[in-house]
Design a protein around this motif. Structure first.
Motif: not given
Length: 248
Positions: A57-59, A197-198, A205-209
């Protein structure tokens, strides 16, 4: 099979020694590793990531956890097969192990299920994905015709099949070359991602979940997609009798 005969007191002929009939060892250590990597890095890695993310679900966080879990399961399976391969160094893979543990009938059923259904299905998917990428450059700006892709896939299956029948060493060499190419391309993609990413591009990834949590059925579908991408860690046991690590 050569026999050395000895005479007995009753005039009967007995076998003193018997040469074992075995397949010629033509796959070295480097080729064996490439064989596993080449099968694992088949069509799955190019089609499964979208499916894993979709069924998650795009999570992003859930998708990454599913990828990690699939990797752990595949590693455990690979370790089990490494133990089986060193304990029973015979060709056949699951067929040989089922026959040895459960008997001929379950092994026969498993073999013919693979020959009639599983094997052709996997081969077709791989051939179609290869044809998709091989044909598309000839049709810039528009999708390649389905007929041409199917014809190319059939041609690939026939050519690879003929080479397999003619000489095992040839197909091993081709496998090594294509594996090196695929590893080079995928390494470039991975390095590009690390550099991205570097440079601070971590907004995904800041709000990955954050977002919707998939249900049990969706997680199962995502696992299926992930395991398909990891599939192939068992293939060396099908040709283990060809393996000779002393040659490379």
């Amino acid at each position: 099979m050569a026999l050395q005969a000895n005479s007995t007191e009753n005039g009967e002929i007995t076998s003193a020694t018997e040469e074992k009939v075995a397949l010629k060892k033509t796959i070295g250590y480097f080729s064996g590793v490439n064989f596993i990597i080449g099968v694992i890095l088949g069509s799955g890695i190019f089609v499964s990531p979208g499916g894993v993310l979709l069924y998650s679900r795009l999570n992003v966080g859930v998708a990454l956890m599913i990828w990690a879990a699939c990797g752990v399961l595949s590693m455990l399976g690979a370790l089990c097969y490494a133990e089986l391969g060193t304990t029973f160094p015979s060709c056949g893979g699951e067929y040989y192990y089922i026959k040895k543990g459960l008997g001929s009938i379950p092994a026969f059923i498993f073999l013919w299920t693979g020959v009639l259904f599983t094997g052709p299905a996997v081969t077709t998917v791989n051939a179609l994905m290869f044809a998709e990428y091989a044909v598309q450059p000839f049709f810039p700006g528009c999708p390649a015709p389905e007929l041409i892709k199917k014809a190319a896939a059939i041609a690939i299956i026939v050519i690879v099949g003929i080479i397999n029948c003619l000489n095992t060493k040839w197909i091993v060499t081709i496998q090594n070359v294509f594996t090196v190419f695929k590893m080079t391309v995928l390494a470039a993609i991975v390095i590009s991602g690390i550099v991205h990413l570097a440079l601070g591009n971590t907004q995904n990834l800041n709000k990955a979940f954050d977002g919707d949590i998939p249900g049990v059925q969706q997680i199962g579908e995502a696992f299926y997609q992930g395991m398909f991408a990891y599939g192939g860690w068992n293939v060396l046991n099908y040709v283990i009798e060809f393996l000779d690590i002393s040659t490379e």
